[in-house]
Design a protein around this motif. Structure first.
Motif, PDB file in Angstrom:
ATOM      1  N   ASP A 189       4.021  -8.273   8.228  1.00 41.55           N
ATOM      2  CA  ASP A 189       3.763  -9.296   7.229  1.00 41.55           C
ATOM      3  C   ASP A 189       3.531  -8.605   5.906  1.00 41.55           C
ATOM      4  OD1 ASP A 189       3.852 -11.572   8.849  1.00 41.55           O
ATOM      5  OD2 ASP A 189       1.875 -11.093   9.633  1.00 41.55           O
ATOM      6  N   PHE A 190       3.972  -9.229   4.856  1.00 39.62           N
ATOM      7  CA  PHE A 190       3.778  -8.602   3.561  1.00 39.62           C
ATOM      8  C   PHE A 190       2.324  -8.687   3.145  1.00 39.62           C
ATOM      9  CE2 PHE A 190       8.236  -9.829   3.659  1.00 39.62           C
ATOM     10  CZ  PHE A 190       8.809  -8.612   3.391  1.00 39.62           C
TER      11      PHE A 190
ATOM     12  N   TYR B 211      -8.409  -1.803  -1.458  1.00 39.88           N
ATOM     13  CA  TYR B 211      -7.607  -2.597  -2.391  1.00 39.88           C
ATOM     14  C   TYR B 211      -8.394  -3.815  -2.877  1.00 39.88           C
ATOM     15  CZ  TYR B 211      -3.855  -5.351  -4.429  1.00 39.88           C
ATOM     16  OH  TYR B 211      -3.092  -6.087  -5.303  1.00 39.88           O
ATOM     17  N   GLY B 212      -9.060  -4.484  -1.937  1.00 39.74           N
ATOM     18  CA  GLY B 212      -9.795  -5.692  -2.297  1.00 39.74           C
ATOM     19  C   GLY B 212     -10.833  -5.427  -3.375  1.00 39.74           C
TER      20      GLY B 212
ATOM     21  N   LEU C  77      11.916 -13.850   2.003  1.00 34.24           N
ATOM     22  CA  LEU C  77      12.086 -12.400   1.841  1.00 34.24           C
ATOM     23  C   LEU C  77      12.797 -11.816   3.052  1.00 34.24           C
ATOM     24  CD1 LEU C  77       8.611 -11.502   0.313  1.00 34.24           C
ATOM     25  CD2 LEU C  77      10.811 -11.605  -0.854  1.00 34.24           C
ATOM     26  N   PRO C  78      13.574 -10.764   2.843  1.00 30.12           N
ATOM     27  CA  PRO C  78      14.323 -10.187   3.966  1.00 30.12           C
ATOM     28  C   PRO C  78      13.412  -9.516   4.994  1.00 30.12           C
ATOM     29  CG  PRO C  78      14.585  -8.833   1.993  1.00 30.12           C
ATOM     30  CD  PRO C  78      13.832 -10.051   1.572  1.00 30.12           C
TER      31      PRO C  78
ATOM     32  N   ASP D  76      -5.847  -7.130   5.322  1.00 28.28           N
ATOM     33  CA  ASP D  76      -4.873  -6.339   4.593  1.00 28.28           C
ATOM     34  C   ASP D  76      -5.508  -5.533   3.474  1.00 28.28           C
ATOM     35  OD1 ASP D  76      -2.109  -8.649   4.690  1.00 28.28           O
ATOM     36  OD2 ASP D  76      -2.518  -6.861   5.856  1.00 28.28           O
ATOM     37  N   ASP D  77      -6.580  -6.037   2.944  1.00 25.89           N
ATOM     38  CA  ASP D  77      -7.172  -5.414   1.773  1.00 25.89           C
ATOM     39  C   ASP D  77      -8.313  -4.458   2.119  1.00 25.89           C
ATOM     40  OD1 ASP D  77      -5.398  -7.026   0.557  1.00 25.89           O
ATOM     41  OD2 ASP D  77      -6.859  -8.521  -0.070  1.00 25.89           O
TER      42      ASP D  77
ATOM     43  N   TYR E 113     -13.165  -9.353   2.494  1.00 25.98           N
ATOM     44  CA  TYR E 113     -11.777  -9.334   2.063  1.00 25.98           C
ATOM     45  C   TYR E 113     -10.877  -9.475   3.270  1.00 25.98           C
ATOM     46  CZ  TYR E 113     -13.179  -8.031  -2.586  1.00 25.98           C
ATOM     47  OH  TYR E 113     -13.713  -8.043  -3.826  1.00 25.98           O
ATOM     48  N   ARG E 114      -9.664  -9.986   3.021  1.00 21.28           N
ATOM     49  CA  ARG E 114      -8.709 -10.101   4.111  1.00 21.28           C
ATOM     50  C   ARG E 114      -8.420  -8.715   4.688  1.00 21.28           C
ATOM     51  NH1 ARG E 114      -3.946 -13.761   1.931  1.00 21.28           N
ATOM     52  NH2 ARG E 114      -3.371 -11.785   1.016  1.00 21.28           N
TER      53      ARG E 114
ATOM     54  N   GLN F 265       4.205 -17.590  -8.739  1.00 22.11           N
ATOM     55  CA  GLN F 265       5.433 -16.935  -8.265  1.00 22.11           C
ATOM     56  C   GLN F 265       5.292 -16.553  -6.779  1.00 22.11           C
ATOM     57  OE1 GLN F 265       8.480 -16.464  -9.492  1.00 22.11           O
ATOM     58  NE2 GLN F 265       9.077 -15.314  -7.654  1.00 22.11           N
ATOM     59  N   ILE F 266       4.110 -16.069  -6.397  1.00 22.00           N
ATOM     60  CA  ILE F 266       3.878 -15.708  -4.990  1.00 22.00           C
ATOM     61  C   ILE F 266       3.919 -16.962  -4.115  1.00 22.00           C
ATOM     62  CG2 ILE F 266       2.157 -14.804  -3.356  1.00 22.00           C
ATOM     63  CD1 ILE F 266       1.360 -12.773  -5.532  1.00 22.00           C
TER      64      ILE F 266
ATOM     65  N   MET G 285       7.461 -17.956  -3.587  1.00 23.37           N
ATOM     66  CA  MET G 285       8.116 -17.061  -2.633  1.00 23.37           C
ATOM     67  C   MET G 285       7.671 -17.394  -1.211  1.00 23.37           C
ATOM     68  SD  MET G 285       8.262 -13.087  -3.326  1.00 23.37           S
ATOM     69  CE  MET G 285       6.478 -12.976  -3.465  1.00 23.37           C
ATOM     70  N   ASP G 286       6.367 -17.641  -1.052  1.00 26.23           N
ATOM     71  CA  ASP G 286       5.838 -17.956   0.282  1.00 26.23           C
ATOM     72  C   ASP G 286       6.413 -19.269   0.812  1.00 26.23           C
ATOM     73  OD1 ASP G 286       4.339 -15.712   0.639  1.00 26.23           O
ATOM     74  OD2 ASP G 286       2.448 -16.604  -0.023  1.00 26.23           O
TER      75      ASP G 286
ATOM     76  N   MET H 220      -0.387 -18.358   6.836  1.00 22.25           N
ATOM     77  CA  MET H 220       0.170 -17.008   6.872  1.00 22.25           C
ATOM     78  C   MET H 220      -0.519 -16.208   7.948  1.00 22.25           C
ATOM     79  SD  MET H 220       2.526 -16.898   4.736  1.00 22.25           S
ATOM     80  CE  MET H 220       2.805 -15.126   4.834  1.00 22.25           C
ATOM     81  N   PRO H 221       0.262 -15.475   8.746  1.00 17.89           N
ATOM     82  CA  PRO H 221      -0.350 -14.747   9.849  1.00 17.89           C
ATOM     83  C   PRO H 221      -1.458 -13.809   9.407  1.00 17.89           C
ATOM     84  CG  PRO H 221       2.032 -14.739  10.041  1.00 17.89           C
ATOM     85  CD  PRO H 221       1.700 -15.384   8.728  1.00 17.89           C
ATOM     86  N   HIS H 222      -1.303 -13.141   8.259  1.00 18.41           N
ATOM     87  CA  HIS H 222      -2.328 -12.167   7.938  1.00 18.41           C
ATOM     88  C   HIS H 222      -3.555 -12.794   7.290  1.00 18.41           C
ATOM     89  CE1 HIS H 222       0.596 -11.595   4.535  1.00 18.41           C
ATOM     90  NE2 HIS H 222      -0.458 -12.098   3.962  1.00 18.41           N
TER      91      HIS H 222
ATOM     92  N   ASP I 109      12.141  -6.593   7.506  1.00 17.53           N
ATOM     93  CA  ASP I 109      12.088  -5.147   7.246  1.00 17.53           C
ATOM     94  C   ASP I 109      13.370  -4.417   7.654  1.00 17.53           C
ATOM     95  OD1 ASP I 109       9.628  -5.264   6.091  1.00 17.53           O
ATOM     96  OD2 ASP I 109       8.514  -4.589   7.848  1.00 17.53           O
TER      97      ASP I 109
END
Lengths: 101, 228
Positions: free
Chosen positions: A15-16, A95-96, B139-140, B29-30, B26-27, B62-63, B66-67, B1-3, B142
Protein backbone atom coordinates in the motif's frame (compact mmCIF):
# COMPACT_ATOMS: atom_id res chain seq x y z
CA UNK A 1 15.53 -1.37 -20.20
CA UNK A 2 12.78 -2.54 -22.55
CA UNK A 3 14.04 -5.77 -24.10
CA UNK A 4 16.79 -6.38 -21.58
CA UNK A 5 17.00 -9.75 -19.91
CA UNK A 6 15.68 -9.79 -16.34
CA UNK A 7 14.48 -12.18 -13.68
CA UNK A 8 10.94 -13.18 -12.75
CA UNK A 9 8.41 -10.40 -12.23
CA UNK A 10 8.12 -9.79 -8.47
CA UNK A 11 4.42 -9.97 -7.66
CA UNK A 12 4.37 -8.62 -4.12
CA UNK A 13 2.88 -5.19 -3.74
CA UNK A 14 2.46 -2.67 -0.97
CA UNK A 15 0.00 0.00 0.00
CA UNK A 16 1.27 3.44 -0.71
CA UNK A 17 2.47 5.31 2.33
CA UNK A 18 1.36 8.88 2.94
CA UNK A 19 4.75 10.29 1.98
CA UNK A 20 4.60 8.41 -1.34
CA UNK A 21 1.14 9.76 -2.11
CA UNK A 22 2.42 13.23 -1.34
CA UNK A 23 5.31 12.80 -3.78
CA UNK A 24 2.82 11.74 -6.43
CA UNK A 25 0.58 14.73 -5.67
CA UNK A 26 3.53 17.18 -5.81
CA UNK A 27 4.60 15.73 -9.14
CA UNK A 28 1.11 16.09 -10.63
CA UNK A 29 0.52 19.59 -9.19
CA UNK A 30 3.91 21.08 -10.13
CA UNK A 31 3.67 19.55 -13.56
CA UNK A 32 0.16 20.93 -14.15
CA UNK A 33 1.37 24.36 -13.00
CA UNK A 34 4.17 24.28 -15.54
CA UNK A 35 7.16 24.04 -13.16
CA UNK A 36 8.57 21.12 -15.11
CA UNK A 37 7.61 18.71 -17.84
CA UNK A 38 7.47 14.95 -17.89
CA UNK A 39 10.56 15.13 -20.09
CA UNK A 40 12.38 17.11 -17.40
CA UNK A 41 11.54 14.44 -14.85
CA UNK A 42 12.65 11.71 -17.24
CA UNK A 43 15.98 13.40 -17.79
CA UNK A 44 16.57 13.65 -14.06
CA UNK A 45 15.68 9.97 -13.63
CA UNK A 46 17.95 8.90 -16.48
CA UNK A 47 20.80 10.99 -15.06
CA UNK A 48 20.66 8.99 -11.83
CA UNK A 49 22.21 6.05 -13.62
CA UNK A 50 21.07 2.49 -13.81
CA UNK A 51 22.03 1.57 -10.28
CA UNK A 52 19.51 4.09 -8.91
CA UNK A 53 16.86 1.57 -9.93
CA UNK A 54 18.47 -1.01 -7.67
CA UNK A 55 19.31 1.26 -4.75
CA UNK A 56 16.23 3.44 -4.46
CA UNK A 57 12.51 2.84 -4.42
CA UNK A 58 10.14 4.25 -6.98
CA UNK A 59 8.99 7.31 -5.06
CA UNK A 60 12.50 7.93 -3.75
CA UNK A 61 13.61 8.37 -7.35
CA UNK A 62 10.59 10.55 -8.12
CA UNK A 63 11.09 12.96 -5.22
CA UNK A 64 14.74 13.28 -6.26
CA UNK A 65 13.67 14.08 -9.84
CA UNK A 66 10.98 16.54 -8.72
CA UNK A 67 13.45 18.27 -6.41
CA UNK A 68 16.14 18.54 -9.07
CA UNK A 69 13.71 20.09 -11.55
CA UNK A 70 12.39 22.58 -8.99
CA UNK A 71 15.89 23.72 -8.05
CA UNK A 72 16.86 24.02 -11.71
CA UNK A 73 13.66 25.97 -12.32
CA UNK A 74 14.60 28.41 -9.54
CA UNK A 75 11.55 27.66 -7.36
CA UNK A 76 13.90 27.39 -4.36
CA UNK A 77 17.63 27.04 -3.87
CA UNK A 78 19.78 24.09 -2.88
CA UNK A 79 20.68 25.99 0.30
CA UNK A 80 17.02 26.43 1.21
CA UNK A 81 16.47 22.72 0.71
CA UNK A 82 19.49 21.72 2.80
CA UNK A 83 18.57 24.05 5.64
CA UNK A 84 15.00 22.78 5.68
CA UNK A 85 16.05 19.12 5.61
CA UNK A 86 18.29 19.75 8.62
CA UNK A 87 15.45 21.45 10.48
CA UNK A 88 13.19 18.52 9.73
CA UNK A 89 15.72 15.99 11.05
CA UNK A 90 15.66 17.84 14.37
CA UNK A 91 11.88 17.54 14.74
CA UNK A 92 11.71 13.86 15.54
CA UNK A 93 12.75 10.35 14.63
CA UNK A 94 9.66 9.29 12.66
CA UNK A 95 7.92 10.61 9.56
CA UNK A 96 4.80 11.44 11.56
CA UNK A 97 6.76 13.62 13.99
CA UNK A 98 8.96 15.24 11.36
CA UNK A 99 6.06 15.95 9.00
CA UNK A 100 3.93 17.20 11.90
CA UNK A 101 1.08 15.05 10.71
CA UNK B 1 -7.63 2.26 3.04
CA UNK B 2 -5.88 -0.86 4.26
CA UNK B 3 -3.07 1.00 5.95
CA UNK B 4 -5.49 2.93 8.10
CA UNK B 5 -5.95 -0.33 9.96
CA UNK B 6 -3.32 -1.68 12.25
CA UNK B 7 -2.72 -5.39 12.07
CA UNK B 8 -1.68 -5.60 15.68
CA UNK B 9 -4.10 -5.20 18.53
CA UNK B 10 -4.51 -1.79 20.00
CA UNK B 11 -2.90 -2.16 23.38
CA UNK B 12 -3.05 1.15 25.13
CA UNK B 13 -0.27 0.19 27.53
CA UNK B 14 1.99 -0.24 24.54
CA UNK B 15 4.40 2.64 24.05
CA UNK B 16 3.81 4.51 20.81
CA UNK B 17 6.57 6.53 19.25
CA UNK B 18 5.14 9.98 19.37
CA UNK B 19 1.56 11.11 19.38
CA UNK B 20 -0.02 13.48 16.92
CA UNK B 21 -0.91 16.99 18.13
CA UNK B 22 -4.41 15.67 18.82
CA UNK B 23 -2.99 12.94 21.04
CA UNK B 24 -3.56 10.03 18.68
CA UNK B 25 -0.86 7.61 17.65
CA UNK B 26 0.47 8.18 14.18
CA UNK B 27 -0.55 5.69 11.54
CA UNK B 28 1.66 2.66 11.35
CA UNK B 29 3.16 3.86 8.08
CA UNK B 30 4.48 6.92 9.82
CA UNK B 31 6.06 5.12 12.77
CA UNK B 32 9.16 3.87 10.96
CA UNK B 33 12.41 5.82 11.29
CA UNK B 34 12.51 8.92 9.12
CA UNK B 35 14.45 8.39 5.90
CA UNK B 36 16.52 10.86 3.88
CA UNK B 37 13.96 10.78 1.04
CA UNK B 38 11.05 11.36 3.38
CA UNK B 39 12.88 14.40 4.75
CA UNK B 40 13.30 15.59 1.17
CA UNK B 41 9.56 15.14 0.50
CA UNK B 42 8.65 17.14 3.61
CA UNK B 43 11.16 19.87 2.74
CA UNK B 44 10.05 20.15 -0.90
CA UNK B 45 6.39 20.23 0.11
CA UNK B 46 6.92 22.89 2.79
CA UNK B 47 9.01 25.07 0.47
CA UNK B 48 6.40 24.79 -2.31
CA UNK B 49 3.68 25.88 0.11
CA UNK B 50 5.79 28.77 1.46
CA UNK B 51 6.62 29.95 -2.06
CA UNK B 52 2.94 29.96 -2.94
CA UNK B 53 3.26 27.27 -5.59
CA UNK B 54 0.65 25.09 -3.92
CA UNK B 55 -1.25 24.77 -0.66
CA UNK B 56 -1.68 21.99 1.88
CA UNK B 57 -5.36 21.82 0.92
CA UNK B 58 -4.54 21.44 -2.76
CA UNK B 59 -2.12 18.60 -2.02
CA UNK B 60 -4.69 16.87 0.20
CA UNK B 61 -7.38 17.14 -2.44
CA UNK B 62 -5.03 15.80 -5.12
CA UNK B 63 -4.37 12.77 -2.88
CA UNK B 64 -8.12 12.32 -2.34
CA UNK B 65 -8.69 12.44 -6.07
CA UNK B 66 -6.00 9.83 -6.63
CA UNK B 67 -7.39 7.61 -3.87
CA UNK B 68 -10.83 7.81 -5.45
CA UNK B 69 -9.55 6.33 -8.70
CA UNK B 70 -9.58 2.57 -8.77
CA UNK B 71 -9.92 -0.25 -11.28
CA UNK B 72 -13.69 0.01 -10.63
CA UNK B 73 -13.67 3.02 -12.99
CA UNK B 74 -12.11 1.01 -15.79
CA UNK B 75 -14.39 -1.94 -15.02
CA UNK B 76 -17.45 0.28 -15.48
CA UNK B 77 -16.14 1.38 -18.88
CA UNK B 78 -15.44 -2.21 -19.95
CA UNK B 79 -18.86 -3.40 -18.77
CA UNK B 80 -20.56 -0.59 -20.70
CA UNK B 81 -18.63 -1.61 -23.82
CA UNK B 82 -19.72 -5.23 -23.37
CA UNK B 83 -23.34 -4.23 -22.88
CA UNK B 84 -23.65 -1.47 -25.50
CA UNK B 85 -22.20 -2.07 -28.99
CA UNK B 86 -22.52 1.62 -29.94
CA UNK B 87 -20.51 2.62 -26.85
CA UNK B 88 -17.92 -0.05 -27.62
CA UNK B 89 -17.47 1.36 -31.07
CA UNK B 90 -17.00 4.87 -29.65
CA UNK B 91 -14.55 3.48 -27.06
CA UNK B 92 -12.40 1.82 -29.69
CA UNK B 93 -12.55 4.97 -31.79
CA UNK B 94 -11.57 7.36 -28.98
CA UNK B 95 -11.28 5.85 -25.50
CA UNK B 96 -10.72 9.24 -23.87
CA UNK B 97 -13.96 10.76 -25.21
CA UNK B 98 -15.96 7.60 -24.50
CA UNK B 99 -14.70 7.54 -20.89
CA UNK B 100 -15.46 11.24 -20.46
CA UNK B 101 -18.99 10.45 -21.63
CA UNK B 102 -19.30 8.30 -18.48
CA UNK B 103 -18.08 11.18 -16.34
CA UNK B 104 -14.45 10.09 -15.90
CA UNK B 105 -11.75 12.76 -15.94
CA UNK B 106 -9.15 11.58 -18.42
CA UNK B 107 -7.11 14.78 -18.58
CA UNK B 108 -5.29 15.75 -21.75
CA UNK B 109 -3.97 12.23 -22.44
CA UNK B 110 -4.60 10.14 -25.50
CA UNK B 111 -6.28 7.04 -24.18
CA UNK B 112 -6.43 4.07 -26.52
CA UNK B 113 -8.52 0.96 -25.89
CA UNK B 114 -7.15 -2.21 -27.47
CA UNK B 115 -9.57 -5.07 -27.90
CA UNK B 116 -8.87 -8.71 -27.11
CA UNK B 117 -10.48 -11.04 -29.62
CA UNK B 118 -10.63 -14.78 -30.16
CA UNK B 119 -7.17 -14.74 -31.73
CA UNK B 120 -5.47 -11.61 -30.34
CA UNK B 121 -4.40 -10.79 -26.80
CA UNK B 122 -3.13 -7.33 -25.81
CA UNK B 123 -0.67 -6.47 -23.07
CA UNK B 124 0.33 -3.02 -21.86
CA UNK B 125 3.64 -1.91 -20.40
CA UNK B 126 5.66 1.24 -20.01
CA UNK B 127 9.24 0.28 -20.76
CA UNK B 128 10.47 3.78 -19.97
CA UNK B 129 8.98 4.21 -16.51
CA UNK B 130 5.44 3.78 -15.23
CA UNK B 131 2.96 5.38 -17.62
CA UNK B 132 -0.39 3.77 -16.88
CA UNK B 133 -4.08 4.60 -17.46
CA UNK B 134 -4.21 5.90 -13.89
CA UNK B 135 -7.32 7.98 -14.46
CA UNK B 136 -9.28 4.78 -15.05
CA UNK B 137 -7.31 2.27 -12.97
CA UNK B 138 -5.75 4.26 -10.13
CA UNK B 139 -2.03 3.98 -9.38
CA UNK B 140 -0.14 1.13 -11.03
CA UNK B 141 0.65 -2.03 -9.06
CA UNK B 142 4.26 -2.35 -7.93
CA UNK B 143 5.08 -5.11 -10.40
CA UNK B 144 4.09 -2.87 -13.32
CA UNK B 145 6.93 -0.54 -12.35
CA UNK B 146 9.57 -3.21 -11.84
CA UNK B 147 12.60 -3.59 -14.05
CA UNK B 148 11.66 -7.24 -14.63
CA UNK B 149 8.20 -6.52 -16.02
CA UNK B 150 9.29 -3.54 -18.10
CA UNK B 151 12.25 -5.37 -19.58
CA UNK B 152 10.62 -8.68 -20.31
CA UNK B 153 7.08 -7.74 -21.36
CA UNK B 154 8.40 -6.64 -24.74
CA UNK B 155 10.97 -9.42 -25.05
CA UNK B 156 9.14 -12.53 -23.94
CA UNK B 157 5.52 -11.61 -23.28
CA UNK B 158 4.38 -15.25 -23.30
CA UNK B 159 6.76 -16.14 -20.50
CA UNK B 160 5.68 -13.09 -18.51
CA UNK B 161 2.01 -13.94 -18.99
CA UNK B 162 2.71 -17.51 -17.86
CA UNK B 163 4.09 -16.09 -14.60
CA UNK B 164 0.73 -14.39 -14.13
CA UNK B 165 -0.95 -17.75 -14.67
CA UNK B 166 -2.01 -16.97 -18.20
CA UNK B 167 -1.00 -19.67 -20.66
CA UNK B 168 -2.15 -18.60 -24.09
CA UNK B 169 -2.10 -20.99 -27.05
CA UNK B 170 0.63 -20.41 -29.63
CA UNK B 171 -2.10 -19.60 -32.11
CA UNK B 172 -2.99 -16.45 -30.13
CA UNK B 173 -1.26 -13.32 -31.38
CA UNK B 174 0.11 -11.23 -28.52
CA UNK B 175 0.34 -7.49 -29.09
CA UNK B 176 2.40 -5.53 -26.60
CA UNK B 177 1.69 -1.81 -26.33
CA UNK B 178 4.40 0.44 -24.92
CA UNK B 179 2.85 3.46 -23.20
CA UNK B 180 4.26 6.97 -23.19
CA UNK B 181 3.59 10.03 -21.09
CA UNK B 182 1.00 11.24 -23.61
CA UNK B 183 -0.38 7.94 -24.84
CA UNK B 184 -1.94 5.41 -22.48
CA UNK B 185 -3.52 2.10 -23.27
CA UNK B 186 -6.25 0.08 -21.64
CA UNK B 187 -7.15 -3.46 -22.65
CA UNK B 188 -10.77 -4.17 -23.52
CA UNK B 189 -10.99 -7.85 -22.58
CA UNK B 190 -13.28 -10.22 -24.45
CA UNK B 191 -16.65 -10.66 -22.78
CA UNK B 192 -16.71 -14.09 -21.13
CA UNK B 193 -19.13 -16.70 -22.38
CA UNK B 194 -22.16 -17.36 -20.26
CA UNK B 195 -22.69 -13.71 -19.30
CA UNK B 196 -25.62 -13.03 -21.63
CA UNK B 197 -28.16 -12.36 -18.90
CA UNK B 198 -25.97 -10.21 -16.68
CA UNK B 199 -26.58 -6.54 -15.91
CA UNK B 200 -23.90 -3.93 -16.49
CA UNK B 201 -23.09 -3.89 -12.77
CA UNK B 202 -22.79 -7.68 -12.71
CA UNK B 203 -20.54 -7.54 -15.75
CA UNK B 204 -18.35 -4.91 -14.10
CA UNK B 205 -17.78 -7.28 -11.16
CA UNK B 206 -16.09 -9.69 -13.58
CA UNK B 207 -13.55 -7.10 -14.74
CA UNK B 208 -10.26 -7.22 -12.84
CA UNK B 209 -7.43 -4.70 -12.88
CA UNK B 210 -5.08 -7.23 -14.44
CA UNK B 211 -7.44 -8.05 -17.30
CA UNK B 212 -7.39 -4.36 -18.25
CA UNK B 213 -3.56 -4.44 -18.25
CA UNK B 214 -3.55 -7.70 -20.15
CA UNK B 215 -1.88 -9.84 -17.49
CA UNK B 216 -5.18 -11.52 -16.65
CA UNK B 217 -8.56 -12.48 -18.01
CA UNK B 218 -11.97 -11.46 -16.68
CA UNK B 219 -13.46 -13.62 -13.95
CA UNK B 220 -15.93 -16.24 -15.10
CA UNK B 221 -19.49 -15.59 -13.95
CA UNK B 222 -19.71 -18.69 -11.75
CA UNK B 223 -16.62 -17.68 -9.78
CA UNK B 224 -18.24 -14.47 -8.54
CA UNK B 225 -19.66 -14.94 -5.07
CA UNK B 226 -23.39 -14.49 -4.92
CA UNK B 227 -24.67 -12.03 -2.32
CA UNK B 228 -25.95 -13.45 0.93
Amino acid sequence: MGGDAAGPVPMEGHDFALWEKRVDALMVLCSSKGHFTVDGLRRALEDMGEDAFEKHSYYERWIAAVNQNLIEGGVYTLEELATRMDDIAARGATYGEAARG
Amino acid sequence: MPHDHHDHDHDHDHHHHGLSPSGHPYRQDDDAPLTYWQRMEIAVRELLIEKGVTTAAEIASQIDLMDSRSPANGAAVVARAWADPAFKSRLLDNAGDASREMGFDIGPLHLIAVENTADTHNLIVCTLCSCYPRNLLGLPPDWYKTRAYRSRAVREPRAVLAEFGLDLPDSTTIRVHDSTADMRYIVLPARPDGTEGLSEAELAALVTRDCMIGTGLPRLPQTVATPG
